[in-house]
Write a protein that holds these residues in place. Structure first.
Motif, PDB file in Angstrom:
ATOM      1  N   PHE C  18       0.834  -1.206   0.000  1.00  0.00           N
ATOM      2  CA  PHE C  18       0.000   0.000   0.000  1.00  0.00           C
ATOM      3  C   PHE C  18       0.865   1.252   0.000  1.00  0.00           C
ATOM      4  O   PHE C  18       0.585   2.219  -0.714  1.00  0.00           O
ATOM      5  CB  PHE C  18      -0.919   0.014   1.231  1.00  0.00           C
ATOM      6  CG  PHE C  18      -2.039  -0.954   1.161  1.00  0.00           C
ATOM      7  CD1 PHE C  18      -2.518  -1.385  -0.065  1.00  0.00           C
ATOM      8  CD2 PHE C  18      -2.644  -1.441   2.302  1.00  0.00           C
ATOM      9  CE1 PHE C  18      -3.568  -2.273  -0.143  1.00  0.00           C
ATOM     10  CE2 PHE C  18      -3.691  -2.326   2.230  1.00  0.00           C
ATOM     11  CZ  PHE C  18      -4.156  -2.746   1.011  1.00  0.00           C
ATOM     12  N   ALA C  20       3.851   1.607  -1.194  1.00  0.00           N
ATOM     13  CA  ALA C  20       4.426   1.828  -2.523  1.00  0.00           C
ATOM     14  C   ALA C  20       3.390   2.370  -3.483  1.00  0.00           C
ATOM     15  O   ALA C  20       3.691   3.225  -4.316  1.00  0.00           O
ATOM     16  CB  ALA C  20       5.000   0.517  -3.057  1.00  0.00           C
ATOM     17  N   MET C  21       2.155   1.888  -3.355  1.00  0.00           N
ATOM     18  CA  MET C  21       1.139   2.339  -4.310  1.00  0.00           C
ATOM     19  C   MET C  21       0.707   3.771  -4.054  1.00  0.00           C
ATOM     20  O   MET C  21       0.319   4.477  -4.975  1.00  0.00           O
ATOM     21  CB  MET C  21      -0.084   1.426  -4.258  1.00  0.00           C
ATOM     22  CG  MET C  21       0.188   0.072  -4.834  1.00  0.00           C
ATOM     23  SD  MET C  21      -1.290  -0.870  -4.944  1.00  0.00           S
ATOM     24  CE  MET C  21      -1.977  -0.229  -6.432  1.00  0.00           C
ATOM     25  N   VAL C  22       0.723   4.202  -2.797  1.00  0.00           N
ATOM     26  CA  VAL C  22       0.188   5.532  -2.506  1.00  0.00           C
ATOM     27  C   VAL C  22       1.283   6.598  -2.545  1.00  0.00           C
ATOM     28  O   VAL C  22       1.043   7.717  -2.971  1.00  0.00           O
ATOM     29  CB  VAL C  22      -0.536   5.529  -1.146  1.00  0.00           C
ATOM     30  CG1 VAL C  22      -1.054   6.912  -0.815  1.00  0.00           C
ATOM     31  CG2 VAL C  22      -1.683   4.567  -1.182  1.00  0.00           C
ATOM     32  N   PHE C  23       2.508   6.250  -2.133  1.00  0.00           N
ATOM     33  CA  PHE C  23       3.502   7.307  -1.967  1.00  0.00           C
ATOM     34  C   PHE C  23       4.638   7.279  -2.984  1.00  0.00           C
ATOM     35  O   PHE C  23       5.391   8.232  -3.050  1.00  0.00           O
ATOM     36  CB  PHE C  23       4.087   7.249  -0.547  1.00  0.00           C
ATOM     37  CG  PHE C  23       3.076   7.579   0.499  1.00  0.00           C
ATOM     38  CD1 PHE C  23       2.604   8.871   0.631  1.00  0.00           C
ATOM     39  CD2 PHE C  23       2.560   6.610   1.332  1.00  0.00           C
ATOM     40  CE1 PHE C  23       1.652   9.181   1.579  1.00  0.00           C
ATOM     41  CE2 PHE C  23       1.605   6.907   2.274  1.00  0.00           C
ATOM     42  CZ  PHE C  23       1.156   8.201   2.404  1.00  0.00           C
ATOM     43  N   ARG C  24       4.822   6.205  -3.720  1.00  0.00           N
ATOM     44  CA  ARG C  24       5.928   6.163  -4.690  1.00  0.00           C
ATOM     45  C   ARG C  24       5.478   6.797  -5.994  1.00  0.00           C
ATOM     46  O   ARG C  24       4.435   6.428  -6.531  1.00  0.00           O
ATOM     47  CB  ARG C  24       6.365   4.725  -4.919  1.00  0.00           C
ATOM     48  CG  ARG C  24       7.041   4.094  -3.736  1.00  0.00           C
ATOM     49  CD  ARG C  24       8.476   4.458  -3.667  1.00  0.00           C
ATOM     50  NE  ARG C  24       8.759   5.239  -2.463  1.00  0.00           N
ATOM     51  CZ  ARG C  24       9.908   5.827  -2.229  1.00  0.00           C
ATOM     52  NH1 ARG C  24      10.881   5.740  -3.101  1.00  0.00           N
ATOM     53  NH2 ARG C  24      10.099   6.508  -1.129  1.00  0.00           N
TER      54      ARG C  24
ATOM     55  N   ASN D  94      -1.608   7.641  -7.769  1.00  0.00           N
ATOM     56  CA  ASN D  94      -1.445   7.445  -6.325  1.00  0.00           C
ATOM     57  C   ASN D  94      -2.673   7.924  -5.565  1.00  0.00           C
ATOM     58  O   ASN D  94      -3.110   7.290  -4.609  1.00  0.00           O
ATOM     59  CB  ASN D  94      -0.231   8.227  -5.822  1.00  0.00           C
ATOM     60  CG  ASN D  94       1.021   7.857  -6.556  1.00  0.00           C
ATOM     61  OD1 ASN D  94       1.531   8.640  -7.324  1.00  0.00           O
ATOM     62  ND2 ASN D  94       1.507   6.656  -6.336  1.00  0.00           N
ATOM     63  N   VAL D  97      -5.601   5.444  -5.823  1.00  0.00           N
ATOM     64  CA  VAL D  97      -5.467   4.334  -4.875  1.00  0.00           C
ATOM     65  C   VAL D  97      -5.663   4.828  -3.453  1.00  0.00           C
ATOM     66  O   VAL D  97      -6.323   4.178  -2.635  1.00  0.00           O
ATOM     67  CB  VAL D  97      -4.094   3.657  -5.054  1.00  0.00           C
ATOM     68  CG1 VAL D  97      -3.939   2.532  -4.074  1.00  0.00           C
ATOM     69  CG2 VAL D  97      -3.944   3.145  -6.456  1.00  0.00           C
ATOM     70  N   GLY D  98      -5.125   6.026  -3.168  1.00  0.00           N
ATOM     71  CA  GLY D  98      -5.252   6.581  -1.832  1.00  0.00           C
ATOM     72  C   GLY D  98      -6.696   6.803  -1.430  1.00  0.00           C
ATOM     73  O   GLY D  98      -7.086   6.480  -0.311  1.00  0.00           O
ATOM     74  N   LEU D 101      -8.258   3.373  -0.658  1.00  0.00           N
ATOM     75  CA  LEU D 101      -7.835   2.808   0.613  1.00  0.00           C
ATOM     76  C   LEU D 101      -8.375   3.631   1.776  1.00  0.00           C
ATOM     77  O   LEU D 101      -8.756   3.087   2.818  1.00  0.00           O
ATOM     78  CB  LEU D 101      -6.307   2.735   0.676  1.00  0.00           C
ATOM     79  CG  LEU D 101      -5.688   1.747  -0.320  1.00  0.00           C
ATOM     80  CD1 LEU D 101      -4.180   1.801  -0.225  1.00  0.00           C
ATOM     81  CD2 LEU D 101      -6.166   0.341  -0.045  1.00  0.00           C
TER      82      LEU D 101
END
Lengths: 525, 152, 114, 117
Positions: C18, C20-24, D94, D97-98, D101
């Motif tokens: 998660f 990696a998916m949100v912050f990278r 991003n 996805v954020g 989630l």
């Protein structure tokens, strides 16, 4: 055994087997020429449509149908040596499944016919049509399956085929960007669903929806069920494009080629079906349906309002329509959410069931008119070469049929009588206001804003001086549009045809999870 | 194209990888593994050779159309096997316990692993194996071809 | 405690995914994050299938008792197959995006906004 | 319920498209009658020549109100709302996805602590 009995007995399996076979054979047939391939694809899609109609007939005549893969006989759900668990892959078809399958097959056929004309000059058409057939497989499978793991598999088939279709016209990388976003978001969602499936499997030792629902009902609703339920419901809400997880919708629908956006609408509606199936059949008996219903209502309200106001801002014709798809999904969530919130109380028979019927009726109406609108948008882009509304104008001079079809679709989506959008919106307004008048007010305001923004599209694309010297689109595209326009007018003037044969059985099937469980598990178990 | 050492290693390993892959495919119904795993193992062999020799050399040896055809044939075999059982139900295991080529009963307890058991499952495993070997190899080939295009 | 170790690993790996998916800010890293989440879910499925004292469901080498159910393995396998297809498709998309945009930065790959 | 009867009965009323259609056609006929009784001696083709203060009338795209001009007032009135919306729709993967989630986490908390079961 004669062929007719073979088809009748195996209709649920054929509903996915025929398009699957068609998808695999399409690249091989393409070696014999493009014409042969097109004839094959249309024939397969037409046969799938026939099977879907057959399923509707069977469900309306004989009640819930059960089909077990690889079993002898094909209705043996619980084998004697399995310890009372349905171990095989089971397709369970009730009114709601047949309804969704029919919509998927219909739009698949229409988009297939349309794409014959609109993709005429593209390369690798056999791959396009194979993906289209695979997408139909994914939607049909999601609608028909009675097993949550299969549901996940078909959801993934659905997402992958849809993402690949979105990227079909590269459009200088923009379509690929949209497809990438769509694929990432759907994959993470599908993984969450798989996680939830694993939790449910670890807890109840079964993958069959009916079995899980029954065991959950017997042992009570635990915290693990709660986590699994949240994961599944939020993911499916995201997959059907509810605000605030709707960002992939305008990207995906906006960049999909030609009329393919029309079938992507139905692909999201298959997720909507999954949302309803899970919340009514699997969790409906044990969980607190009132809070689930309010979850759907709030998502619906947000989707309706934010979708339509964002649509007003757009100047790309397909992106604008995509935001309207978000907005219309809100009506379905609202209608069915009111039904779910009142499930099990006296209010359900008073107005909840009507709200559900309205919401479900809106699903088929939305598939028809939004499909028609996306097809007209594809026709405009096919002739004009741009999707920017700022550069369009005066197309009604030369594309008269497209203009009329667009007007029919726009009136239907805005809820102008006597088109079909009005019938379902009326059912929603007049039932949800009894739960809370605010809901009906928002729905009515959103309907007005929808009309305003479609007038904007109609004015800027079709009215004004003649700017483009273009011809009308090819006949196959016009034919596809006229099919949808015919059904819009038919369901507008005789709404009871749809309500009687499709919508009411679907609503009653959703409202009766015990009947579903009893049919699959055979009474006791 | 990579160095002589890598190429020699690849030459040496390639047949073993292929044989192991086909072993996994053929024993899919009695041991862990099956069509997908075996096909993936075979595709790693293709990937090894492709990496060792580079795309330019390998595209003369392995034709993309053949791989695509393998993919199509595998899928067709799979679905046709499923269709044959249709008179009872879709995916019906019509060969099981019939005593024909794959129709022997699976004995209980410790045994050497008889290949001619399990009815249609070995056929489906083979079909999936062919499909996956074609599909994954063609993915590798297309990605290498496109990677060169991107670089230029 | 020791038997909960796989589940703790699942949570840790999933959170790395998660993150990696949100912050990278790189498309390839987003895909890697997705694969991490997938591995975590697969690990979860496999660890669910473990039964204390159970034997792997292979007919050739096991006595006819105490076999675990092969369903979780089958589920994991299906999930891996789907994961391979997804990853291949996403990486191909990355290649096409790189060709047309000249970058893989997520903040620049946003020609579709609003 | 006969499927060919077009009347829908909702909890608060009824709706019959055929009756509506008849009323609509009737009003169309009335409008047509009024139109037919209008002035017969008007000359055709005279009304089309528009005079733009001595200028040549614009042609093509200039004579057409483009899409971004329609509904300007509406968007101007809701400017703070649209500014917030623009900030929300970033187009970065991003964030997509954020949001997913985030909603997942919020719903987990809501369902765990306030109802659901």
């Amino acid at each position: 055994m004669n062929p007719w009995d073979l088809i009748m007995n195996n209709a649920p399996a054929l509903a996915i087997a025929i398009p699957l076979l068609g998808a695999f054979v399409t690249p091989l047939i393409n070696r014999a020429g493009r014409k042969a391939m097109l004839v094959w694809v249309i024939a397969v899609l037409a046969f799938t449509e026939f099977i879907a109609l057959l399923l509707v007939y069977q469900v309306n005549t004989y009640g819930i149908q059960v089909y077990v893969f690889g079993a002898n006989p094909h209705t043996l759900t619980v084998p004697p040596d399995s310890g009372g668990i349905p171990v095989r892959i089971i397709f369970t078809i009730d009114g709601m499944s047949a309804f969704t399958a029919l919509i998927s097959a219909t739009l698949g056929l229409v988009v297939g016919i349309y794409s014959v004309g609109s993709e005429k000059f593209q390369t690798a058409q056999e791959k396009f049509f194979a993906l289209l057939l695979l997408l139909v497989v994914g939607m049909m499978g999601m609608a028909l399956t009675g097993d949550i793991f299969n549901f996940f598999v078909f959801l993934e088939i659905n997402s992958l085929a849809a993402a690949a279709l979105v990227s079909y016209h590269l459009n200088k990388g923009k379509a690929v960007e949209a497809a990438f976003k769509y694929a990432v978001v759907s994959s993470i969602g599908a993984l969450m669903i798989l996680f939830a499936i694993a939790i449910l499997y670890g807890e109840y030792d079964a993958l069959n929806m009916a079995m899980i629902a029954q065991r959950m009902y017997q042992t009570g609703f635990s915290t693990y069920d709660m986590i699994a339920m949240t994961l599944i419901l939020v993911t499916l809400a995201m997959k059907c494009g509810a605000v605030p997880m709707h960002y992939w919708v305008p990207d995906g629908y906006g960049e999909a080629p030609g009329g393919t956006s029309a079938i992507l609408v139905v692909a999201s509606q298959a997720s909507l079906y999954g949302l309803f199936r899970m919340s009514f059949t699997v969790f409906g008996l044990s969980a607190n349906t009132s809070s689930l219903g309010w979850f759907m209502i709030i998502l619906g309200l947000l989707s309706m309002f934010i979708g339509v106001t964002m649509a007003f801002l757009q100047h790309d014709i397909k992106r604008l329509m995509a935001y309207h798809a978000v907005s219309q999904t809100g009506y379905m969530l609202l209608g069915v959410g009111v039904g779910l919130a009142t499930l099990g109380t006296a209010a359900f028979n008073q107005y909840g069931l009507y709200a559900m019927e309205g919401g479900i009726f809106h699903i088929i109406n939305h598939a028809l008119y939004k499909g028609l609108l996306f097809l007209t948008a594809g026709a405009i882009i096919y002739r004009v070469g741009t999707s920017d509304l700022n550069k369009m104008g005066g197309l009604a001079h030369s594309m008269k049929f497209t203009a009329v079809f667009f007007l029919i679709g726009a009136f239907a989506i805005a809820g102008i009588p006597p088109f079909n959008g009005f019938a379902s919106k009326l059912m929603i307004y007049e039932s949800v206001y009894q739960l809370n008048p605010f809901l009906a007010i928002v729905a009515a305001i959103v309907s007005m804003l929808t009309l305003a923004s479609f007038l904007k599209v109609f004015h800027s694309a079709f009215l004004g001086p003649k700017i483009y010297d273009v011809k009308e689109v090819p006949k196959s595209m016009l034919f596809a549009m006229s099919i949808l326009a015919f059904f819009i007018i038919l369901f507008g003037i005789f709404p009871n045809i749809a309500i009687h044969y499709l919508v009411a059985p679907a609503a009653h099937a959703l409202a009766n999870p015990l009947g579903y469980i009893t049919k699959v598990l055979g009474g006791g178990a | 194209m990579m160095s002589k050492i890598v190429r020699t290693q690849a030459n040496f390993l390639y047949p073993f990888i292929l044989i192991f892959g086909f072993y996994v495919v053929a024993h899919g119904h009695i041991t862990p593994g099956g069509g997908f795993q075996g096909g993936a193992v075979i595709a790693t062999g293709v990937a090894l050779v492709a990496v060792a020799y580079g795309y330019d050399t390998i595209k003369k040896w392995i034709k993309k159309t053949h791989l695509t055809a393998a993919e199509g044939i595998g899928l067709l075999c799979f679905i046709i096997t499923a269709f044959i059982g249709l008179s009872t139900s879709f995916f019906y295991n019509f060969l099981a316990n019939s005593g024909l080529i794959f129709g022997n009963r699976v004995p209980y307890g410790i045994n050497p692993g008889y290949l001619n058991t399990a009815g249609t499952l070995p056929i489906m495993n083979l079909a999936v194996g062919i499909e996956v070997l074609g599909g994954l190899s063609v993915i590798i080939m297309y990605m290498m071809a496109y990677g060169r295009e991107v670089k230029q | 405690m020791i038997f909960n170790l796989p589940f703790i690993t699942v949570i840790i790996v999933m959170f790395f995914g998660f993150y990696a998916m949100v912050f990278r800010r790189n498309l390839i890293k987003v895909v890697i994050g997705l694969d991490l989440v997938e591995s975590a879910v697969n690990l979860f499925l496999v660890s669910l299938g473990y039964v204390k004292g159970g034997v792997a469901p292979i007919y050739t080498s096991a006595p006819s008792t105490h076999m675990v159910l092969p369903t979780p393995q089958a589920l994991t396998l299906t999930s891996i197959v789907i994961g391979v297809a997804t990853t291949a498709m996403l990486l191909s998309f990355c290649m096409v995006i790189y060709k047309h945009y000249g970058t893989l930065d997520t903040r620049k790959v946003r020609r579709l906004e609003e | 319920m006969n499927p060919l009867v077009p009347t829908i009965t909702t909890p608060s009323g009824v709706w019959n498209p055929l009756v509506w259609l008849m009323v609509f056609l009737l009003s169309l006929i009335i409008a047509l009658i009024i139109y037919m009784r209008g002035e017969k001696t008007r000359k055709k083709g005279m009304q089309a020549g528009v005079f733009f203060s001595g200028d040549r009338p614009p042609e093509g795209m200039d004579a057409h109100i483009a899409a971004h001009n329609i509904g300007w007032g509406f968007m101007e009135a809701l400017r703070p709302y649209y500014r917030a919306m623009r900030k929300m729709h970033t187009g970065i993967i991003n964030d997509y996805v954020g949001w997913f989630l985030g909603i997942l986490a919020v719903m987990l908390i809501i369902f765990l602590f306030w109802g659901g079961a």
